[in-house]
Motif scaffolding. Structure first.
Motif, PDB file in Angstrom:
ATOM      1  N   SER A  24       8.943   4.605 -18.509  1.00 31.56           N
ATOM      2  CA  SER A  24       7.753   3.844 -18.132  1.00 31.56           C
ATOM      3  C   SER A  24       7.958   2.383 -18.545  1.00 31.56           C
ATOM      4  O   SER A  24       7.433   1.919 -19.566  1.00 31.56           O
ATOM      5  CB  SER A  24       6.522   4.444 -18.829  1.00 31.56           C
ATOM      6  OG  SER A  24       5.341   3.897 -18.317  1.00 31.56           O
ATOM      7  N   PRO A  25       8.747   1.618 -17.767  1.00 33.08           N
ATOM      8  CA  PRO A  25       9.154   0.264 -18.194  1.00 33.08           C
ATOM      9  C   PRO A  25       7.993  -0.710 -18.366  1.00 33.08           C
ATOM     10  O   PRO A  25       8.094  -1.639 -19.175  1.00 33.08           O
ATOM     11  CB  PRO A  25      10.102  -0.179 -17.077  1.00 33.08           C
ATOM     12  CG  PRO A  25       9.775   0.679 -15.901  1.00 33.08           C
ATOM     13  CD  PRO A  25       9.328   1.991 -16.464  1.00 33.08           C
ATOM     14  N   LYS A  26       6.906  -0.520 -17.641  1.00 32.57           N
ATOM     15  CA  LYS A  26       5.787  -1.448 -17.764  1.00 32.57           C
ATOM     16  C   LYS A  26       4.990  -1.230 -19.050  1.00 32.57           C
ATOM     17  O   LYS A  26       4.092  -2.011 -19.366  1.00 32.57           O
ATOM     18  CB  LYS A  26       4.869  -1.317 -16.549  1.00 32.57           C
ATOM     19  CG  LYS A  26       5.524  -1.775 -15.247  1.00 32.57           C
ATOM     20  CD  LYS A  26       4.586  -1.649 -14.067  1.00 32.57           C
ATOM     21  CE  LYS A  26       5.263  -2.112 -12.780  1.00 32.57           C
ATOM     22  NZ  LYS A  26       4.359  -1.978 -11.596  1.00 32.57           N
ATOM     23  N   ASP A  27       5.338  -0.179 -19.775  1.00 33.30           N
ATOM     24  CA  ASP A  27       4.637   0.129 -21.023  1.00 33.30           C
ATOM     25  C   ASP A  27       5.489  -0.164 -22.254  1.00 33.30           C
ATOM     26  O   ASP A  27       5.175   0.265 -23.367  1.00 33.30           O
ATOM     27  CB  ASP A  27       4.201   1.597 -21.024  1.00 33.30           C
ATOM     28  CG  ASP A  27       3.168   1.882 -19.945  1.00 33.30           C
ATOM     29  OD1 ASP A  27       2.174   1.155 -19.889  1.00 33.30           O
ATOM     30  OD2 ASP A  27       3.375   2.821 -19.142  1.00 33.30           O
ATOM     31  N   LYS A  28       6.586  -0.899 -22.073  1.00 37.13           N
ATOM     32  CA  LYS A  28       7.474  -1.275 -23.175  1.00 37.13           C
ATOM     33  C   LYS A  28       7.089  -2.645 -23.741  1.00 37.13           C
ATOM     34  O   LYS A  28       6.820  -3.579 -22.977  1.00 37.13           O
ATOM     35  CB  LYS A  28       8.926  -1.335 -22.701  1.00 37.13           C
ATOM     36  CG  LYS A  28       9.617   0.000 -22.544  1.00 37.13           C
ATOM     37  CD  LYS A  28      11.070  -0.203 -22.132  1.00 37.13           C
ATOM     38  CE  LYS A  28      11.794  -1.112 -23.112  1.00 37.13           C
ATOM     39  NZ  LYS A  28      13.180  -1.413 -22.701  1.00 37.13           N
ATOM     40  N   PRO A  46       9.055  -9.721 -18.029  1.00 45.17           N
ATOM     41  CA  PRO A  46       8.571  -8.399 -17.604  1.00 45.17           C
ATOM     42  C   PRO A  46       9.271  -7.241 -18.309  1.00 45.17           C
ATOM     43  O   PRO A  46       8.686  -6.183 -18.501  1.00 45.17           O
ATOM     44  CB  PRO A  46       8.872  -8.387 -16.104  1.00 45.17           C
ATOM     45  CG  PRO A  46       8.967  -9.818 -15.708  1.00 45.17           C
ATOM     46  CD  PRO A  46       9.533 -10.528 -16.892  1.00 45.17           C
ATOM     47  N   GLN A 101       8.196  -7.445 -22.985  1.00 41.98           N
ATOM     48  CA  GLN A 101       6.838  -7.948 -23.074  1.00 41.98           C
ATOM     49  C   GLN A 101       6.446  -8.128 -24.547  1.00 41.98           C
ATOM     50  O   GLN A 101       6.667  -7.233 -25.354  1.00 41.98           O
ATOM     51  CB  GLN A 101       5.865  -6.973 -22.409  1.00 41.98           C
ATOM     52  CG  GLN A 101       6.148  -6.685 -20.954  1.00 41.98           C
ATOM     53  CD  GLN A 101       5.197  -5.652 -20.394  1.00 41.98           C
ATOM     54  OE1 GLN A 101       4.167  -5.986 -19.817  1.00 41.98           O
ATOM     55  NE2 GLN A 101       5.536  -4.376 -20.556  1.00 41.98           N
ATOM     56  N   ASN A 107      -0.724  -1.656 -21.780  1.00 41.03           N
ATOM     57  CA  ASN A 107      -1.074  -1.705 -20.358  1.00 41.03           C
ATOM     58  C   ASN A 107      -1.688  -0.405 -19.858  1.00 41.03           C
ATOM     59  O   ASN A 107      -2.290  -0.363 -18.789  1.00 41.03           O
ATOM     60  CB  ASN A 107       0.160  -2.037 -19.517  1.00 41.03           C
ATOM     61  CG  ASN A 107       0.621  -3.464 -19.724  1.00 41.03           C
ATOM     62  OD1 ASN A 107      -0.178  -4.347 -20.028  1.00 41.03           O
ATOM     63  ND2 ASN A 107       1.925  -3.691 -19.583  1.00 41.03           N
ATOM     64  N   SER A 108      -1.485   0.658 -20.630  1.00 42.26           N
ATOM     65  CA  SER A 108      -2.016   1.973 -20.256  1.00 42.26           C
ATOM     66  C   SER A 108      -2.105   2.810 -21.518  1.00 42.26           C
ATOM     67  O   SER A 108      -1.948   2.299 -22.634  1.00 42.26           O
ATOM     68  CB  SER A 108      -1.112   2.651 -19.215  1.00 42.26           C
ATOM     69  OG  SER A 108       0.085   3.106 -19.813  1.00 42.26           O
ATOM     70  N   GLU A 146      12.305   6.183 -12.816  1.00 45.42           N
ATOM     71  CA  GLU A 146      11.174   5.421 -13.309  1.00 45.42           C
ATOM     72  C   GLU A 146       9.925   5.878 -12.587  1.00 45.42           C
ATOM     73  O   GLU A 146       9.985   6.401 -11.467  1.00 45.42           O
ATOM     74  CB  GLU A 146      11.369   3.910 -13.073  1.00 45.42           C
ATOM     75  CG  GLU A 146      12.450   3.284 -13.919  1.00 45.42           C
ATOM     76  CD  GLU A 146      12.549   1.783 -13.683  1.00 45.42           C
ATOM     77  OE1 GLU A 146      11.683   1.229 -12.968  1.00 45.42           O
ATOM     78  OE2 GLU A 146      13.474   1.174 -14.217  1.00 45.42           O
TER      79      GLU A 146
END
Length: 525
Positions: free
Chosen positions: A56-60, A76, A79, A169-170, A377
């Motif tokens: 879950s790359p957007k949550d790193k 991105p 973060q 983000n989540s 992903e």
């Protein structure tokens, strides 16, 4: 605050609900008794990870602490997280753990003793603890008695973050604090997050010691000839490095020091989709008692269905590297003589193998072109063209130039030959063409390693400038030039120009790159 957090963690780990460094049978038994996993007919432990079947790359995040400012390549991928938000999340995770039964693994990241990192991994699930026990370097009895962890990973799949409170983000989070030397992982059962979080840590630590950290597999021949295989998930690192005629050093993560290469891990994490005993016998036979299957469909008779993508395309198995016959233990060897860049080209226009100059090697290393394959992903359901710098940008905390410059120096110092190998599509784009025949790819890689490609003539691709061999032992010559495999030659030309333009647009984001490297890419007339 620091004292309180450290004291609380120590207090939690001193209760009688904590299980330290259990054996494989004990962890298997606990996993089954707790209803976390089942045993297959081959004796492997099989678990499912729910809605998160990939990273879950957007949550790193990386905690934005004073010591890392000016070092981290923020963006991105990396973060930043505010220290106060991390502190709040940390305290809430510890409160969650207070009454939990936990499993602890103590071991190392890094097979070379002078560069290894002592780690502690604290798991809510027993099967997660078996996973990390098999994936990282396991200490012997004396090492375990004297081991002082320098980095701690805490995994809490049952804890969900609150974005408005914790700055995530989540509900899912993978957060590294380099000052606290802690990784927090929660809201996801996907075991690969633990593996990759430690890899990210090593990608920060090793370059400070003059060691190039690499997202690659490695093997070695009887004469000590080492080969590296760079590539993103699904491009064939594990499959191609697992060669019955060569010793496996490792399948995914390595360091390259002044002494040579070493495995960062002690196990393998292989994709299982469409796995067969005929094509990949060593991986097939490694799936036995002690290995951990992830999201593989198991029927009522407890037999695995490797052809099923019902749960995900990203089906996996984790096992100790010594489950592969002839594996190099410990995972340490000399300097590489051959480097292979693996790409799964969904456009079907790159040649199945080509030889690179040093400048082209640097261009393609910085580009890191491949196709993200389904399931690796969240949200990826079919191959997508992507550029991942250094073939591993999701795991690189530092500026890509750090890794690229180190690789360039080592290619020069050790006169390594570099090849680009397309394990993707031939004869058309994804959905039209076919995936490259694995036996042909193996033959091409073998020819590159044993020097057979030094003896053949080459032709130059007019768009990409790549040197394509006119013949390779065991491979039909007509498949070597991709344009020849397409029925519609004009459509090939249009597609090749499209991909070349994508390369150019992507590379334009790099500044300060030497002119000879910037000009080593494809040319669109």
């Amino acid at each position: 605050m620091d004292t309180k957090v450290k004291m609380d963690l120590k207090d939690i780990l001193s209760t009688d609900k904590i299980h330290y460094n259990l054996s494989v049978p004990q962890l298997v038994e606990a996993s089954v008794n707790r209803g976390e996993a089942i045993l297959t007919d081959k004796g492997a432990l099989s678990a499912e990870t729910g809605k998160y079947t990939g990273r879950s790359p957007k949550d790193k995040f990386i905690v934005n602490e004073p010591s890392v400012q000016g070092k981290i390549a923020w963006g991105p991928v990396n973060q930043p997280m505010d220290i106060s938000k991390f502190d709040k999340l940390y305290e809430d995770v510890l409160a969650y753990l207070e009454q939990k039964e936990l499993y602890v693994f103590d071991g190392f990241a890094g097979a070379a003793t002078e560069y290894r990192l002592p780690i502690r991994i604290i798991n809510e699930y027993a099967w997660h603890n078996l996973f990390v026990r098999q994936l990282f370097v396991r200490p012997n009895t004396n090492e375990l008695e004297n081991l002082q962890p320098e980095f701690t990973v805490i995994t809490v799949p049952g804890f969900e973050a609150k974005p408005e409170v914790h700055g995530t983000n989540s509900e899912t989070f993978i957060i590294v604090s380099f000052e606290r030397k802690v990784v927090l992982i929660g809201g996801t059962k996907y075991a690969g997050e633990m593996k990759k979080s430690i890899f990210s840590v090593m990608n920060y630590i090793l370059p400070e010691s003059g060691v190039l950290s690499m997202h690659c597999s490695a093997n070695v021949g009887e004469k000590g000839d080492v080969a590296l295989f760079f590539g993103l998930s699904g491009t064939g690192k594990t499959t191609l490095s697992t060669d019955p005629n060569r010793g496996l050093i490792g399948d995914d993560e390595h360091g390259w020091s002044e002494e040579g290469v070493f495995n960062i891990e002690g196990g393998c994490y292989a994709k299982c989709i469409n796995l067969s005993e005929e094509k990949e016998p060593q991986i097939w036979n490694a799936i036995r008692f002690g290995s951990v299957l992830e999201n593989v469909v198991i029927d009522d008779s407890r037999k695995a269905d490797y052809d099923s993508a019902e749960l995900t395309e990203n089906t996996r198995v984790a096992y100790p590297v010594d489950f592969i016959p002839g594996a190099v233990i410990p995972g340490v060897a000399g300097h590489p003589k051959v480097i292979v860049f693996l790409t799964a080209d969904a456009f079907g226009v790159l040649p199945p193998i080509s030889k690179l100059t040093k400048e082209q090697a640097m261009y393609h290393f910085l580009s890191g072109y491949t196709s993200k394959l389904a399931g690796t992903e969240r949200g990826v359901t079919e191959p997508e063209a992507t550029f991942s710098t250094c073939f591993g940008s999701p795991f690189l905390p530092l500026n890509p130039s750090v890794y690229a410059e180190m690789l360039g120096e080592k290619i020069t110092d050790h006169q390594a030959k570099v090849y680009l190998v397309n394990t993707g599509w031939s004869g058309g784009v994804y959905g039209v063409g076919k995936r490259m025949n694995l036996s042909y790819t193996r033959a091409m890689v073998t020819a590159a390693i044993n020097g057979a490609l030094d003896e053949v003539d080459y032709t130059t691709d007019s768009i990409f400038g790549l040197q394509i061999p006119k013949e390779v032992p065991g491979v039909p010559s007509e498949v070597l030039t991709p344009r020849n495999t397409w029925n519609d030659k004009e459509e090939y030309d249009r597609t090749a120009i499209d991909l070349a333009s994508r390369f150019q647009r992507n590379f334009s984001k790099f500044s300060g790159v030497a002119k000879e490297i910037a000009q080593a890419g494809p040319v669109v007339k």
